[in-house]
Design an enzyme around this catalytic site. Structure first.
Site, PDB file in Angstrom:
ATOM      1  CB  CYS A  55      -0.908  -0.009   1.233  1.00  0.00           C
ATOM      2  SG  CYS A  55      -2.036   1.400   1.256  1.00  0.00           S
ATOM      3  CB  CYS A  59      -1.265   3.686   8.139  1.00  0.00           C
ATOM      4  SG  CYS A  59      -2.323   4.326   6.822  1.00  0.00           S
ATOM      5  CB  CYS A  62      -0.837  -0.414   8.246  1.00  0.00           C
ATOM      6  SG  CYS A  62      -1.638  -1.631   7.184  1.00  0.00           S
ATOM      7  CB  CYS A  99     -15.488  -7.097   6.883  1.00  0.00           C
ATOM      8  SG  CYS A  99     -16.803  -6.960   8.065  1.00  0.00           S
ATOM      9  CB  CYS A 130     -18.501  -4.668   5.605  1.00  0.00           C
ATOM     10  SG  CYS A 130     -17.578  -3.212   6.175  1.00  0.00           S
ATOM     11  CB  CYS A 190     -18.223   0.303   9.290  1.00  0.00           C
ATOM     12  SG  CYS A 190     -17.094  -0.553  10.410  1.00  0.00           S
ATOM     13  NE  ARG A 268     -17.639  -5.446  13.732  1.00  0.00           N
ATOM     14  CZ  ARG A 268     -18.009  -4.497  12.858  1.00  0.00           C
ATOM     15  NH1 ARG A 268     -17.113  -3.716  12.332  1.00  0.00           N
ATOM     16  NH2 ARG A 268     -19.263  -4.362  12.507  1.00  0.00           N
TER      17      ARG A 268
END
Ligand code: SAM
Ligand code: DTB
Ligand code: SF4
Length: 348
Positions: A55, A59, A62, A99, A130, A190, A268
């Site tokens: 990616c 972040c 991550c 998801c 999702c 979400c 969640r």
């Protein structure tokens, strides 16, 4: 929002909730939870990484960022048939929601036909869908809505002030803009974040405040505990200074404050359960968490696993949720959101 559902929370009010004694805070959160939800039911969701690693975003938490040295290998978008096979397994294991996550900054328009096919296929299997694919344009959000996507996950992750310490390749406002595009398209939202990234309590106040003051609360609010991954900025930071690790009581407090500030949302208990004790998880359920990810894998990180979850549910007398979520809208709001919300608030 109307009745007991407020979107005008101030930071001071949220901070005052955090400052309550733990016993008073939990009593209040549990009361709100009982008022709006079946307190012995927990929603089961399953995660699948449909495009892993490589990616371009940075972040700091991550494992899938190309800037991290985590050993996660980049893959292409998974074949539609393979995704449907995993969805069938999740459904047979009792999951209500499937998801799917992609390690993208944003989907490219050429990816959209395959994504649309996946949404339609998973939905046809009787699962709620999702997706979390990064930033969306209004047009992409509309394409997903037309395909029948039930939820879009896009986390604000932390408070606005701490955000730029964790991610430099996008801005907090970019996250909020995508959330708005998703909301406008009529897809259920979400959005949550991560606790334990070295942020202060004031940042956690800012995090809950952002979500609780959106025009409409997210239908689902995932609260992740940082899974420290070696080779990521935050994983390495925690390895070097273990004292920066958040304590379980503060994590439970965050869940409780989220429950009080957003009474109708599903909260969640997401990443990080694998290294949490059963007692901490039980406290999170008492504090109003009513949804989890099942299975032995999240996207790249390990998860608690079905056997230990079945044992935990048996010990706590919890059962999988079967009914609908209080805030969920089916087929988009089309201007009717306020009315539905009012109805939901008055029912309770
Ligand atoms: N690329 C998309 C995005 O960032 O929105 C979707 C996938 S991304 C992995 C989804 C969310 O997973 C992130 O927003 C973050 O909240 C959470 N997450 C990622 N790595 C994590 C970690 N190591 N520990 C806890 N949560 C994590
Ligand atoms: C969310 O808030 N948590 C999930 C889901 N949304 C996509 C992701 C957790 C990821 C944990 C780290 C990993 O598996 O790599
Ligand atoms: Fe990419 Fe999402 Fe990971 Fe950030 S959290 S690096 S956007 S996959």
């Amino acid at each position: 929002m109307t009745g007991s559902i407020r979107t005008d929370w101030t930071r001071e009010e949220i901070a005052a909730l955090f400052d309550l004694s733990f016993t008073k805070l939990l009593f209040r959160a549990a009361s709100v939870h009982h008022q709006h939800h079946a307190a012995d039911e927990v929603q089961l969701c399953t995660l699948l990484s449909i495009k892993t690693g490589g990616c371009p975003e940075d972040c700091g938490y991550c494992s899938q960022s190309a800037s991290a040295d985590s050993g996660v290998e980049a893959t292409k978008l998974m074949d539609v048939r393979q995704v449907l096979q995993s969805a069938a397994q999740a459904r047979d294991a009792g999951s209500q929601r499937f998801c799917m996550g992609a390690a993208w900054r944003n989907p490219k328009d050429r990816d959209m036909p395959a994504i649309v096919e996946i949404v339609k296929g998973v939905r046809a299997m009787g699962l709620e869908t999702c997706m979390t694919l990064g930033m969306l344009t209004p047009k992409q959000a509309e394409q997903l809505a037309e395909a029948g996507l039930d939820y879009y996950n896009h986390n604000v992750d932390t408070g606005p002030e701490y955000y730029e310490r964790v991610i430099t390749t996008r801005k907090y406002e970019d996250r909020l803009a995508t959330l708005d595009n998703v909301r406008q398209a009529g897809i259920n939202v979400c959005s949550g974040g991560i606790v334990g990234m070295g942020e202060t309590r004031a940042d956690r106040v800012g995090f809950v405040h952002t979500l609780a003051t959106l025009e409409r609360h997210p239908e689902s609010v995932p609260v992740n505990a940082l899974v420290p991954v070696k080779g990521t900025v935050l994983g390495d930071m925690l390895e070097d200074s273990p004292l920066a690790k958040i304590d379980d009581i503060e994590f439970v407090r965050t869940v409780a404050v989220a429950r009080i500030a957003m009474p109708l949302s599903m909260v969640r208990l997401s990443a990080g359960r694998e290294s949490m004790s059963e007692v901490t998880q039980a406290l999170c359920f008492l504090a109003g968490a009513n949804s989890i990810f099942t299975g032995d894998r999240l996207l790249t990180a390990p998860n608690a696993g079905d056997d230990s979850d079945s044992a935990l549910f048996a010990r706590l007398g919890l059962k999988p949720m079967e009914g609908q979520e209080p805030m969920r809208t089916v087929g988009g709001c089309s201007g009717g959101c306020a009315t539905k919300e009012k109805a939901a608030a008055e029912v309770t």
